[in-house]
Structure formats: C-alpha cells, structure tokens
Design a protein around this motif. Structure first.
Motif, mmCIF file in Angstrom:
data_model
loop_
_atom_site.group_PDB
_atom_site.id
_atom_site.type_symbol
_atom_site.label_atom_id
_atom_site.label_comp_id
_atom_site.label_asym_id
_atom_site.label_seq_id
_atom_site.Cartn_x
_atom_site.Cartn_y
_atom_site.Cartn_z
ATOM 1 N N CYS A 1 -5.593 0.313 5.903
ATOM 2 C CA CYS A 1 -5.807 1.734 6.202
ATOM 3 C C CYS A 1 -6.980 2.341 5.442
ATOM 4 O O CYS A 1 -7.327 3.498 5.653
ATOM 5 N N CYS B 1 0.121 3.242 3.671
ATOM 6 C CA CYS B 1 0.541 2.703 4.972
ATOM 7 C C CYS B 1 1.639 1.654 4.862
ATOM 8 O O CYS B 1 2.121 1.153 5.880
ATOM 9 N N CYS C 1 -7.049 -0.754 0.212
ATOM 10 C CA CYS C 1 -6.182 -1.300 1.260
ATOM 11 C C CYS C 1 -7.042 -1.759 2.437
ATOM 12 O O CYS C 1 -7.836 -0.983 2.968
ATOM 13 N N CYS D 1 0.846 -1.183 0.000
ATOM 14 C CA CYS D 1 0.000 0.000 0.000
ATOM 15 C C CYS D 1 0.892 1.246 0.000
ATOM 16 O O CYS D 1 1.777 1.367 0.859
HETATM 17 ZN ZN LIG Z 1 -2.865 1.012 3.435
#
Ligand SMILES: [Zn+2]
Length: 205
Positions: A87, A39, A84, A36
C-alpha cells in the motif's frame, strides 16, 4: 507532503526502552513489524516476497528527562523505517514511550501533568523541570501552553486514551490530574512513590 500522505505514515512502538535502543539501535530484522499497520499485509508471507522493506533510519527527537530524576535533555533517536510494498505506507518503528508528532516523550508528559495537575506547581516551574530548554524573558514567567495542549489531547482521547473521561465542566488541570493518577497506577514495583515519579514510570504509550 500532502495531507493524504500523512494517513499512510504510522508510528509503531516496540518493547525496547530508549536506553537500550541508544546503546545499540536494532537491525531491520529485529524490529520489522509482523504486518503492515495500514493495510494488514503480512511482512513475511510464507513463500512470498517480503511485504515490509527496510526504509532507512530517521532521526527523531525526544525531549524531557531520560530517566527518573535526571535532568531534561534533547535526545536524538534513530528510528527504523519500513515501506509497505502493498500500500506504500511508511512505518516508523520507535522505542517504547516515543509519541508520534510530539516532541516530548510519554514519560515527560506524564511527569508534567502530575506536577501541574496533582502537585499544583506553577506552569513555569513545571517547564523548568521537564523542558530541556532554558527560556528567558517574558514567556518564562507566563506559563506553559504545552500543559493545556496535552490536557486537551487527553480530554479528546488522542493522548493516553486509557484515561477515563471527566465531565465536560472539568478544568484542564483536573484532566491533567486524572491522567497523572491513571498513569501512576501502571507504575511497576511496590508503590509508595510520589505521584509524579509513579506517573513517569507508568506512562507506557
Ligand atoms: Zn500496507
């Protein structure tokens, strides 16, 4: 969508050109990012659950000539989206040269900056060559605000950040010229192309 949500939307380019993407849009597995970009959670943790789920397709427009010397068009590309699971970020995967939040592709902008900054064409003439829209009426005669907007973005480092900064007193047209010559240096091949062609081919982001 709130401003807070904007920070969790990321555009990720992959090394596929627009032409190949249009011929066969990639599958979810072919372009799933390794992690990601917000994050940094891995998308395929060993033994764990998938971190980035496919989140459908989203049409994105790219304006400008699709290839060197071609007429400008309004192209629609189906971008791949991922969500994701850690997050909540939404990641949009696009082919090379598609810029986040800009209608024109990187190559079209590079071409425009070269025609304006180096070839010193009038803004209306640059627009005629790079925009897929035929503008008639008062606006057509008076220039093209996009050229100044893009040059300001280059100056601020938001567009083509590899372009070295010019002194603050440099004009926007000088900034455009610097951007065009910088991008032209990235053009593949033996060289000797006109600056606007080289800038078009060298624009990679
Ligand atoms: Zn993420």
């Amino acid at each position: 969508m709130s401003a807070g949500d904007q920070s969790k939307i990321r555009i990720v380019q992959v090394e596929l050109d627009v032409k190949r993407w249009l011929a066969r849009p990639p599958t979810v597995d072919e372009v799933r990012p390794g992690q990601c970009p917000v994050c940094a959670a891995p998308s395929r943790p060993a033994g764990g659950r998938l971190g980035l789920h496919g989140h459908g397709l989203r049409g994105r427009h790219q304006w400008g000539p699709p290839e060197l010397g071609a007429a400008a068009v309004l192209l629609e590309i189906l971008a791949r989206r991922f969500a994701c699971q850690d997050c909540g970020a939404i990641i949009t995967v696009v082919p090379r040269g598609i810029l986040g939040r800009r209608l024109y592709g990187a190559r079209a902008i590079a071409l425009a900056l070269a025609l304006w900054g180096v070839a010193e064409l009038a803004p209306a003439e640059v627009r005629r060559r790079v925009s897929p829209l035929t503008i008639v009426g008062a606006t057509a005669a008076t220039g093209w605000a996009s050229l100044r907007r893009w040059s300001r973005a280059v100056r601020a480092g938001r567009l083509f950040p590899m372009v070295r900064a010019l002194p603050a007193e440099a004009s926007l047209r000088q900034v455009a010229a610097r951007a065009a010559t910088t991008l032209a240096a990235f053009a593949p091949g033996p060289g000797g192309l006109p600056i606007e062609s080289a800038a078009f081919l060298g624009a990679r982001m």
